[in-house]
Write a protein that holds these residues in place. Structure first.
Motif, short mmCIF file in Angstrom:
data_model
loop_
_atom_site.label_atom_id
_atom_site.label_comp_id
_atom_site.label_asym_id
_atom_site.label_seq_id
_atom_site.Cartn_x
_atom_site.Cartn_y
_atom_site.Cartn_z
N CYS A 1 -119.86 -1.46 117.27
CA CYS A 1 -121.20 -1.71 117.53
C CYS A 1 -121.80 -1.87 116.15
O CYS A 1 -121.87 -0.99 115.13
CB CYS A 1 -121.95 -0.42 118.20
N PRO A 2 -122.89 -2.75 116.03
CA PRO A 2 -123.63 -2.96 114.75
C PRO A 2 -124.80 -1.90 114.63
O PRO A 2 -125.15 -1.67 113.28
CB PRO A 2 -124.54 -4.14 115.01
N VAL A 3 -124.92 -1.18 115.54
CA VAL A 3 -126.04 0.00 115.27
C VAL A 3 -125.21 1.15 114.89
O VAL A 3 -125.78 1.89 113.90
CB VAL A 3 -126.80 0.07 116.77
N PHE B 1 -123.34 5.90 118.21
CA PHE B 1 -123.97 4.95 119.23
C PHE B 1 -122.80 4.05 119.45
O PHE B 1 -122.37 3.52 118.34
CB PHE B 1 -125.54 4.41 118.72
N PRO B 2 -122.61 3.49 120.62
CA PRO B 2 -123.20 3.83 121.97
C PRO B 2 -122.73 5.17 122.46
O PRO B 2 -123.21 5.47 123.94
CB PRO B 2 -122.96 2.46 122.95
N CYS C 1 -130.26 -0.55 121.46
CA CYS C 1 -129.01 -1.77 121.72
C CYS C 1 -129.59 -3.24 121.69
O CYS C 1 -130.63 -3.49 122.20
CB CYS C 1 -128.65 -1.48 123.26
N VAL C 2 -128.94 -3.95 120.75
CA VAL C 2 -129.48 -5.33 120.69
C VAL C 2 -128.56 -6.17 121.48
O VAL C 2 -128.97 -7.54 121.44
CB VAL C 2 -129.00 -5.73 119.12
N GLY C 3 -127.72 -5.86 122.37
CA GLY C 3 -127.45 -6.74 123.57
C GLY C 3 -126.13 -7.52 123.03
O GLY C 3 -126.14 -8.68 123.72
N CYS C 4 -125.42 -7.13 121.91
CA CYS C 4 -124.41 -8.18 121.49
C CYS C 4 -123.17 -7.99 122.22
O CYS C 4 -122.25 -9.01 122.33
CB CYS C 4 -124.22 -7.67 120.14
N ALA C 5 -122.99 -6.95 123.05
CA ALA C 5 -121.84 -7.04 123.89
C ALA C 5 -120.59 -6.66 123.29
O ALA C 5 -119.43 -7.00 123.83
CB ALA C 5 -121.58 -8.19 125.02
N LYS C 6 -120.53 -6.25 121.77
CA LYS C 6 -119.09 -6.26 121.14
C LYS C 6 -118.50 -4.96 121.72
O LYS C 6 -117.21 -4.98 121.79
CB LYS C 6 -119.46 -6.28 119.73
N CYS C 7 -119.17 -3.99 122.01
CA CYS C 7 -118.62 -2.81 122.77
C CYS C 7 -117.79 -3.10 124.07
O CYS C 7 -116.63 -2.50 124.27
CB CYS C 7 -119.64 -1.75 123.04
N ALA D 1 -122.09 -0.90 126.77
CA ALA D 1 -123.77 -0.94 127.04
C ALA D 1 -124.22 -1.77 128.34
O ALA D 1 -124.80 -1.18 129.09
CB ALA D 1 -124.29 -1.42 125.82
S1 SF4 Z 1 -124.01 -4.31 123.24
FE1 SF4 Z 1 -122.66 -2.61 122.62
S2 SF4 Z 1 -122.06 -3.08 120.72
FE2 SF4 Z 1 -124.06 -4.39 120.86
S3 SF4 Z 1 -125.47 -3.07 120.27
FE3 SF4 Z 1 -125.38 -2.53 122.22
S4 SF4 Z 1 -124.11 -0.86 122.27
FE4 SF4 Z 1 -124.06 -1.83 120.18
#
Ligand code: SF4
Ligand code: SF4
Length: 325
Positions: A249-251, A259-260, A282-288, A298
């Protein structure tokens, strides 16, 4: 005043509900469960008060104070009744009117209920109506007590050797029964009887078994509700705490917490309002989503939050989270 929504996704309310069920079902754990229930409701009320949703918090605080006051009043009545009986110890049979009276004591494994018949200031009969102690030992002790009590002008006999707790319970029950035949003896008010029934002051023996059952029921019930909450999302919330998502996660950290993972933990506990708040970071990048070995992400948490909000009729907020799924 903020609109009140009763939701079992609130952890404290959910625990309070489970504890109320446990208190009704398990007499041995009732006092303990009611104490915990009060703590849960007090925490919930305090949180609402802190969140400036004060109207309901005040009502609940008043209810808690009334409950404690009722319990205090009942305990005082029990104390004064026992004090009166202690002052007239030994006189119960002499003072009692002729008749058959029922009483209750506490044996080795639970309540003992007996019936005592008084005739012409003597015990005419003694019968055990209900008990939970070991049958052959208890039966022999009760037979011996019956012989000892019949014809006596009091019920103050010694415990039977080998069944001390059982026979103490039966003798105390006999005392309780005979006092009911004494017109001047103080009695519990109906309000105290109801309070004591709820709190089971008479069955204060909290057994290790009842505590184990309490723990298992709360645990199972809590996770069962949790599973029901994520129903339909196709996802599990069984996080293994491996922190892989944090690495991806970038956060990474929010308000000093990982987080997350914090968001996943809150979802596991059913604090969906808190999840919804944390989801803002959450920036919604879906990397998690790509990394989690348990298939949690997320987006899957967002799906569960959206479902929760739909059930709460919070359509606009639900749409916001559905866009993130
Ligand atoms: S989608 Fe997952 S990886 Fe991306 S910002 Fe949200 S919690 Fe972090
Ligand atoms: S990667 Fe998945 S299983 Fe591991 S801590 Fe994050 S949410 Fe839990």
């Amino acid at each position: 005043m903020a609109k009140f929504r009763l939701s079992f996704t609130n952890r404290w309310l959910r625990l309070a509900f489970v504890l109320a069920v446990v208190a009704l079902a398990f007499a041995g754990a009732r006092l303990f469960a009611l104490g915990l229930l009060y703590v849960c409701l007090a925490v919930w009320a305090f949180k609402r008060w802190r969140e400036h949703k004060r109207g309901l918090a005040y009502v609940l605080a008043a209810a808690l104070v009334v409950g404690v006051a009722l319990y205090g009043f009942a305990a005082f009545e029990v104390w004064s009744m026992r004090a009166w009986r202690a002052r007239h110890f030994g006189d119960a049979v002499l003072l009692a009117a002729d008749g058959t009276y029922e009483g209750e004591g506490t044996g080795r494994r639970g309540p003992v209920k007996v019936a005592v018949t008084v005739k012409e200031q003597k015990v005419a009969d003694f019968e055990v109506l209900e008990h939970y102690d070991t049958i052959p030992i208890a039966s022999a002790a009760f037979d011996e007590l019956r012989e000892l009590l019949q014809g006596r002008a009091d019920v103050d006999v010694d415990a039977v050797t080998g069944a001390t707790m059982t026979s103490y319970g039966a003798v105390n029950a006999a005392r309780d029964a005979v006092w009911k035949g004494v017109a001047d003896a103080p009695r519990l008010s109906w309000i105290s009887k109801i309070t004591l029934w709820f709190a089971s002051l008479k069955v204060q023996k909290v057994t290790i078994h009842s505590l184990a059952v309490l723990f298992i029921v709360v645990l199972l019930f809590d996770y069962t509700i949790q599973a029901a909450l994520v129903e339909g999302t196709g996802q599990s919330l069984n996080c293994m705490d491996c922190q892989t998502c944090v690495g991806a996660c970038p956060v990474k950290r929010v308000e000093g917490k990982l987080f997350p993972m914090e968001m996943v933990l809150r979802a596991r506990l059913g604090d969906y309002d808190e999840v919804a708040r944390l989801m803002e970071y959450c920036v919604g990048c879906a990397k998690c989503a790509a990394k989690c070995p348990a298939g949690i992400s997320a987006p899957s948490v967002a799906a569960a939050v959206a479902q929760y909000l739909r059930k709460q009729k919070r359509e606009e907020e639900a749409e916001f989270f559905e866009e993130r799924v």
